[in-house]
Motif scaffolding. Sequence first.
Motif: not given
Lengths: 522, 286
Positions: A49, A52, A54, A58
């Motif tokens: 994660x 990429x 995230x 996020x």
Amino acid sequence: MLPIEIENLRFTYPSRETPTLRGISATVASGDFVLLTGPTGCGKSTLLRTMNGLIPHSSAGTLSGSVLLSGKNVAAQPLAVTCRQVGLLFQNPDEQLFCARVEDEIAFGLENFGFPPEQVAPCIDAALAQVGLQGFRERRISELSGGEKQRVALACFCAMQPKVLLLDEPTSHLDFRGTKDILSIVKRLNTDLGVTTILATHRTAEVAPLCTRVWLMAEGELCLDKPKDEAFSDSGPYHRLGVQVPEIPVGESARYRNVAAISRSRCRSSAGEVSRYRRADASSRSRLLSVCNVSFRYPNTDAPALKPISYEVCRGEVVAVMGANGSGKTTLIHLMAGLLRLTDGELRIGDRNVTRKKRPKPHQLAGKVGIVFQNPDLLLQAETVADEVAFGPKNLKVAPKLLQNRVADTLSRFDLGGLASEAPYSLSRGQRQRVAVAANFSLYPELFLLDEPTTGQDAQHLHQLMRELCVEIKRENRSLIFATHDAQLTLTYADRVLLLREGELIFDGPPDTEFLRQISLM
Amino acid sequence: MQQIHLTPRAKILMMLMSGCLVILLDSPSALLVCFLASLTFGAVLKPTLRQIRLLLVFLFFTTWGLIYSQAIFYNASPRTVLLTLVPPEFPFIGEMTGGIRVYREGLFHGIVQSLRFNTTLTIGCFIIWTTQPRDLLRALVRLRVPGTLAFMVTTALHFIPVIANEAATVLRSQRLRGFRYLRVNLFATVRGGLNSFRPILAGNIRHATQLGESVESRGFSPDAEGAAHFQTVLTGMRLLDIGLLSALAACIIVILCLKVLYFCYANGLYYASWLRHVYTLTREML
């Protein structure tokens, strides 16, 4: 310029005191295929994660160090920019697909990136061709098998033509055929299109032949980073961490053809272990479960999920139910637990008869049948592990003193004594599964049903759980029936195998040469 | 019957406007017309048999619940007793409540409320059943609904069947461990019921997180800036959408004007004799 450079990467989730990633540094060359493995909870998914974007875009938490993608810091550029270059395929296809139809699903990402409509259609066709799903464009996703869904999810990324493809346990929900399909597609993308690939998995034996490099993680650190040729020369680190070590260097597509050879080798290598759990003499044992011409059809469907099948299970027997995705394994497990109403036939559990018209209420089977679902989290409802284990016996009105002893005994059997006051949801996946098993085991059920115990489990936790269960089942003269895709698990622990194909029982017998022949044909 | 394709934005706007329309109306006959219109709208979208069955179940329970509760608990005056369920002299319940009765005006009010509710429920169901989640998400973002909220709404709808399945599994697993939902110890039943929510809630959070990560990994951005930058392929409204929405808007405006005029007349603020027919129409029909 290297596509991925990771430098002293550290990450701590907001609710945790200890970091999940602890100073990881590594580089990935263009066109590399990296096998990322390690025990459950070691930080594999977190690492993917961060690659990429995230994390941190996020996900809250404290991130230090950097991941450079073609020289640019992933944390500093917008997530949508990174996603254009890096695709991340998740474990469960049902949790990542969003649309009702295949073409809409693939178009979703393209439209987000602003592809004009006239370019979207050809991209969808090309992506479907890459994953071997030509002609699936109009199909509804709900009608696809698990393997096909995962291929659709992969097609979504193929359409976006990423430079880097990250895969987080992409085959853990798939059968032999589905796994083979996904891995061959991933390898083709890697070799033919030069897509740099990082694949996280516990099933190293299947991926090792395809990779060029191996990363082994433990407790948030990268403890091994070597080319494939050198990575498996010393199996010590893998054994210490309880990670599966590929036993035989097999060719890419030969793995499935050679399943019999692998399994026989496994049988020989673990003969001592197997003999501890097997009991050859079945004739001396009394019958616990009798299934007579049982069939089942889900409402509003044409084809039966299970065609009429018959078999018996004796006390002290450990039975594996095997078959491809959608072959009816879970349906059979649920029927044996009395959770579904039979369409036809008769089922006898101990002294209780179950027919279409006469079905005992679930609470009437408590103490007779215990079931752990594929997703153990659905069983966890108490505030502490001890309460969870005590829940069943309390409902059966076990006397307080007996209850206390039973809970303590169950906790110690499943190595949960130190976690008794912990909240079940704060534990790792492997620990949660053990809690779910213990919570059912404390009812001392005569028939114990286990649906796909391998999902998301590393080898160490899995074997620890199965060993404990098999020993207890044999000792107490009860029965264990488990559904699995894992032939090695079956060979190690099962006395008998029920092999299903499209709802039909095609094999019922010991895991011997005939079973191996049947499974190699699947 | 030819299926009519409306854009997701038009469908959402239509639902919002029909919500406004039924709030404006008070007459059961006008509300019945609206309800029948909503069923007609649904029919042209060609629902499946299963969807029709499900809608009928929803409609039955909302109608029954609203009419029954309003008929019993209607509190305004005047009210006419149709039936006495529990007389005031009945021990405990009767003495405590002063009697439980069914009121004619309450029944009438319940019918009005259920027609209002059922109209929007019908349109809402048909919109959800005939719209792709990604189109619904885009439409909400385009309608300036905050991205996070739009995603929450879409995900909630997307996961309804999953949640239903998981809830059933949780309840079954509890029962297989000897738990009984219906028993004398009400406290234990309530506590057991509440405990069932824990795995369901945890499952929902996990699914939503995973789906969120999946769509973000494919370029969807919940913030308005990201959405505006990346979502360039939105279908524009078509003539049919614009026509239907304009007709609905015109209806609302006309009814609103009539209601305002009637309000002014009824409260002695404004009266014009040439508007007598309008006052009658508004009182009788709207």
